[in-house]
Scaffold this motif. Structure first.
Motif, PDB file in Angstrom:
ATOM      1  N   THR A   5       0.933  -1.210  -0.119  1.00  0.00           N
ATOM      2  CA  THR A   5       0.143   0.058  -0.280  1.00  0.00           C
ATOM      3  C   THR A   5       0.863   1.276   0.167  1.00  0.00           C
ATOM      4  O   THR A   5       1.987   1.176   0.611  1.00  0.00           O
ATOM      5  CB  THR A   5      -0.929  -0.031   1.286  1.00  0.00           C
ATOM      6  N   LEU A   6       0.353   2.299  -0.712  1.00  0.00           N
ATOM      7  CA  LEU A   6       1.146   3.334  -0.637  1.00  0.00           C
ATOM      8  C   LEU A   6       0.245   4.636  -0.007  1.00  0.00           C
ATOM      9  O   LEU A   6      -0.916   4.679  -0.126  1.00  0.00           O
ATOM     10  CB  LEU A   6       1.278   3.804  -2.237  1.00  0.00           C
ATOM     11  N   THR A   8       0.805   8.826   1.270  1.00  0.00           N
ATOM     12  CA  THR A   8       1.661  10.129   1.372  1.00  0.00           C
ATOM     13  C   THR A   8       1.133  10.963   2.476  1.00  0.00           C
ATOM     14  O   THR A   8       0.025  10.888   3.154  1.00  0.00           O
ATOM     15  CB  THR A   8       1.352  10.914   0.222  1.00  0.00           C
ATOM     16  N   VAL A  50       5.843   3.284   0.496  1.00  0.00           N
ATOM     17  CA  VAL A  50       4.820   2.129   0.354  1.00  0.00           C
ATOM     18  C   VAL A  50       5.288   0.842   1.364  1.00  0.00           C
ATOM     19  O   VAL A  50       6.613   0.726   1.373  1.00  0.00           O
ATOM     20  CB  VAL A  50       5.299   1.427  -1.201  1.00  0.00           C
ATOM     21  N   GLY A  93       8.058  -2.624  -9.595  1.00  0.00           N
ATOM     22  CA  GLY A  93       7.175  -1.330  -9.682  1.00  0.00           C
ATOM     23  C   GLY A  93       7.141  -0.507  -8.798  1.00  0.00           C
ATOM     24  O   GLY A  93       6.188   0.507  -8.814  1.00  0.00           O
ATOM     25  N   LEU A  94       7.764  -0.582  -7.697  1.00  0.00           N
ATOM     26  CA  LEU A  94       7.509   0.224  -6.406  1.00  0.00           C
ATOM     27  C   LEU A  94       8.205   1.498  -6.596  1.00  0.00           C
ATOM     28  O   LEU A  94       7.496   2.489  -6.163  1.00  0.00           O
ATOM     29  CB  LEU A  94       8.191  -0.290  -5.202  1.00  0.00           C
ATOM     30  N   GLY A  96       8.112   3.394  -9.429  1.00  0.00           N
ATOM     31  CA  GLY A  96       7.174   3.940 -10.223  1.00  0.00           C
ATOM     32  C   GLY A  96       5.891   4.312  -9.398  1.00  0.00           C
ATOM     33  O   GLY A  96       5.515   5.322  -9.819  1.00  0.00           O
ATOM     34  N   ARG A  97       5.589   3.549  -8.577  1.00  0.00           N
ATOM     35  CA  ARG A  97       4.473   3.930  -7.643  1.00  0.00           C
ATOM     36  C   ARG A  97       4.892   5.338  -6.745  1.00  0.00           C
ATOM     37  O   ARG A  97       3.990   5.920  -6.743  1.00  0.00           O
ATOM     38  CB  ARG A  97       4.044   2.837  -6.747  1.00  0.00           C
ATOM     39  N   ILE A  98       5.944   5.327  -6.233  1.00  0.00           N
ATOM     40  CA  ILE A  98       6.703   6.223  -5.473  1.00  0.00           C
ATOM     41  C   ILE A  98       6.558   7.526  -6.492  1.00  0.00           C
ATOM     42  O   ILE A  98       6.106   8.699  -6.081  1.00  0.00           O
ATOM     43  CB  ILE A  98       8.121   6.254  -4.877  1.00  0.00           C
ATOM     44  N   ALA A 100       4.888   8.169  -8.968  1.00  0.00           N
ATOM     45  CA  ALA A 100       3.441   8.594  -9.772  1.00  0.00           C
ATOM     46  C   ALA A 100       2.991   9.433  -8.445  1.00  0.00           C
ATOM     47  O   ALA A 100       2.230  10.619  -8.732  1.00  0.00           O
ATOM     48  CB  ALA A 100       2.627   7.373  -9.886  1.00  0.00           C
ATOM     49  N   ALA A 101       3.135   8.980  -7.228  1.00  0.00           N
ATOM     50  CA  ALA A 101       2.614  10.005  -6.216  1.00  0.00           C
ATOM     51  C   ALA A 101       3.163  11.141  -5.925  1.00  0.00           C
ATOM     52  O   ALA A 101       2.454  12.198  -5.879  1.00  0.00           O
ATOM     53  CB  ALA A 101       2.669   9.116  -4.725  1.00  0.00           C
ATOM     54  N   ARG A 128       9.462   7.796 -17.130  1.00  0.00           N
ATOM     55  CA  ARG A 128       8.359   8.468 -16.656  1.00  0.00           C
ATOM     56  C   ARG A 128       8.228   9.818 -17.462  1.00  0.00           C
ATOM     57  O   ARG A 128       7.472  10.605 -17.024  1.00  0.00           O
ATOM     58  CB  ARG A 128       8.409   8.580 -15.093  1.00  0.00           C
TER      59      ARG A 128
END
Length: 182
Positions: A5-6, A8, A50, A93-94, A96-98, A100-101, A128
């Motif tokens: 889970t992400l 912020t 994450v 992909g972690l 990339g998730r960071i 994106a946020a 990206r």
């Protein structure tokens, strides 16, 4: 593989134990090459973390405000700092998730984003849509503007929310800070 889970949060909303855990991740990920100044640079903004289902911190990044002067205009930018993923969880992909946020924060609050990429991180950022700044990089130092030629070629920028970046040449003059300016 566990569900990750992400979340912020602003630095002010993170408990001391959470900050200690983030610092430990960064120290490990950067193999001891993460200084107290580097740590300070990543504070005071929005953190993206994450965690797996057990609560273990897997990845982190933050975006902080900086000032950059370009062609006589001062911009308020979102500067990405302290991006790291646990070594045993890379290539999932972690990162990339960071990003994106953090890009969502940049898009909502700043003229554009900037970061200084390591050789290991450059592909993530380029993939990206971040682009190497084609001009010069400098800092507003105590006695005037000082060029930072070692940062040229590793400083990436990204327009916020589709906004156009400043003219893609000339010098970006960053605000001063202790430690590594970039």
């Amino acid at each position: 593989m566990t569900e990750a889970t992400l979340r912020t949060a602003h630095t002010s909303r993170l408990a001391p134990a959470a900050l200690d855990e983030i610092r430990a991740l960064l120290d490990t990920a950067f193999e001891g090459d993460f200084s107290d100044d580097d740590w300070d640079h990543g504070l005071g903004g929005i953190h993206a973390c994450v965690r797996d289902s057990s609560g273990l911190l897997l990845a982190h990044g933050s975006v902080i405000q900086r000032r950059v002067v370009h062609l006589g205009r001062s911009y308020r930018i979102g500067y990405v700092e302290a991006v790291a993923v646990r070594a045993d969880r890379r290539r999932e992909g972690l990162g990339g998730r960071i990003m994106a946020a953090l890009e969502e924060v940049v898009d909502g609050a700043y003229a554009f984003g900037a970061l200084s990429a390591s050789a290991a991180g450059a592909a993530l950022y380029a993939g990206r849509g971040w682009r190497v700044w084609p001009g010069r990089i400098a800092v507003q130092a105590r006695y005037g503007v000082e060029r930072l030629p070692d940062e040229e070629g590793s400083t990436y920028v990204r327009g916020a929310a589709g906004r156009v970046l400043p003219v893609g040449s000339g010098t970006l003059v960053f605000d001063w800070r202790d430690g590594d300016v970039m």
